[in-house]
Design a protein around this motif. Sequence first.
Motif, mmCIF file in Angstrom:
data_model
loop_
_atom_site.group_PDB
_atom_site.id
_atom_site.type_symbol
_atom_site.label_atom_id
_atom_site.label_comp_id
_atom_site.label_asym_id
_atom_site.label_seq_id
_atom_site.Cartn_x
_atom_site.Cartn_y
_atom_site.Cartn_z
ATOM 1 N N GLN A 2 0.717 -1.150 0.201
ATOM 2 C CA GLN A 2 0.202 -0.245 -0.050
ATOM 3 C C GLN A 2 0.896 1.153 0.238
ATOM 4 O O GLN A 2 2.222 1.472 -0.149
ATOM 5 C CB GLN A 2 -0.885 0.021 1.184
ATOM 6 C CG GLN A 2 -1.865 -0.866 1.205
ATOM 7 C CD GLN A 2 -3.206 -0.728 2.177
ATOM 8 O OE1 GLN A 2 -2.936 0.106 3.199
ATOM 9 N NE2 GLN A 2 -3.964 -1.475 2.023
ATOM 10 N N ASN A 3 -0.038 1.988 -0.349
ATOM 11 C CA ASN A 3 1.053 3.501 -0.257
ATOM 12 C C ASN A 3 0.584 4.912 0.386
ATOM 13 O O ASN A 3 0.497 5.544 -0.018
ATOM 14 C CB ASN A 3 0.739 4.260 -1.969
ATOM 15 C CG ASN A 3 0.884 3.165 -3.232
ATOM 16 O OD1 ASN A 3 2.411 2.930 -2.457
ATOM 17 N ND2 ASN A 3 0.719 3.391 -3.812
ATOM 18 N N GLN A 4 -0.090 3.740 1.380
ATOM 19 C CA GLN A 4 0.351 5.061 2.865
ATOM 20 C C GLN A 4 0.305 5.783 3.439
ATOM 21 O O GLN A 4 1.982 5.656 3.369
ATOM 22 C CB GLN A 4 -0.421 4.324 4.604
ATOM 23 C CG GLN A 4 -1.878 2.804 3.295
ATOM 24 C CD GLN A 4 -3.145 4.179 3.598
ATOM 25 O OE1 GLN A 4 -3.374 4.750 4.456
ATOM 26 N NE2 GLN A 4 -4.406 3.475 2.710
ATOM 27 N N SER A 5 0.223 6.733 3.311
ATOM 28 C CA SER A 5 1.069 8.259 4.288
ATOM 29 C C SER A 5 0.894 8.286 5.436
ATOM 30 O O SER A 5 0.498 8.044 6.375
ATOM 31 C CB SER A 5 0.869 9.298 3.212
ATOM 32 O OG SER A 5 -0.990 9.403 3.279
ATOM 33 N N THR A 6 1.470 8.346 6.419
ATOM 34 C CA THR A 6 1.394 9.370 8.043
ATOM 35 C C THR A 6 1.039 10.180 8.278
ATOM 36 O O THR A 6 0.817 10.798 7.025
ATOM 37 C CB THR A 6 3.003 9.068 8.750
ATOM 38 O OG1 THR A 6 3.437 10.227 7.452
ATOM 39 C CG2 THR A 6 3.402 7.289 7.984
ATOM 40 N N PRO A 7 0.107 10.190 9.203
ATOM 41 C CA PRO A 7 -0.306 11.410 9.353
ATOM 42 C C PRO A 7 0.614 12.873 9.679
ATOM 43 O O PRO A 7 0.391 13.895 8.836
ATOM 44 C CB PRO A 7 -1.250 11.706 11.019
ATOM 45 C CG PRO A 7 -0.809 9.624 10.916
ATOM 46 C CD PRO A 7 -0.112 9.176 10.119
ATOM 47 N N ASN A 8 2.086 12.547 9.792
ATOM 48 C CA ASN A 8 2.914 13.539 10.277
ATOM 49 C C ASN A 8 3.150 14.356 8.592
ATOM 50 O O ASN A 8 3.521 15.282 7.917
ATOM 51 C CB ASN A 8 4.289 12.967 10.752
ATOM 52 C CG ASN A 8 5.249 14.299 10.653
ATOM 53 O OD1 ASN A 8 4.522 15.061 11.420
ATOM 54 N ND2 ASN A 8 6.170 13.992 10.653
ATOM 55 N N ALA A 9 3.462 12.973 7.423
ATOM 56 C CA ALA A 9 3.889 13.179 6.369
ATOM 57 C C ALA A 9 2.644 14.074 5.659
ATOM 58 O O ALA A 9 2.592 15.067 4.996
ATOM 59 C CB ALA A 9 4.098 11.841 5.777
ATOM 60 N N GLN A 10 1.747 13.471 5.900
ATOM 61 C CA GLN A 10 0.280 14.139 5.238
ATOM 62 C C GLN A 10 0.267 16.074 6.014
ATOM 63 O O GLN A 10 0.310 16.824 5.007
ATOM 64 C CB GLN A 10 -0.791 13.944 5.614
ATOM 65 C CG GLN A 10 -1.423 12.159 5.010
ATOM 66 C CD GLN A 10 -2.570 11.227 5.675
ATOM 67 O OE1 GLN A 10 -3.416 12.314 6.572
ATOM 68 N NE2 GLN A 10 -2.858 10.194 5.426
#
Length: 138
Positions: A2-10
């Motif tokens: 998956q290409n999920q991003s972390t909340p910090n990266a968002q």
Amino acid sequence: MQNQSTPNAQKNARVLRREMTDSERKLWSGLRSEQLGVKLRRQHPLGNHIADFACLDPKLIVEMDGSQHQVQESYDARRDAFLRERGFEVLRFGSNDPFVNFEGVLQAIVNRLAELKAACPHPNLPPEGEGAKSRSYP
């Protein structure tokens, strides 16, 4: 994968979208609104990383490298490996390139997108009559 991003990266990506560099702004003027025939996203988070520009289909990342990238080559290599593991290809340009060769940078991106599309064609549509509805156009 998956290409999920972390909340910090968002959160960081939102800040970077507001504070784009001059070279990113210049390149974005030629990439936005599907001008190249594909949707590109700016400052797109992937995992803990943020791509300057990302096309999700086909999977291409475009990076603008400033002088700081000369001292962080090992970080860039790890980051590129992370992105390649997720099926992305990475194109890198110097931060001055959009100012000295804007059309050349856009053409390099267009060429690579075409190569990636040709390598991964979409599945064939079903033949006429198999699940297709007839349509009439005015």
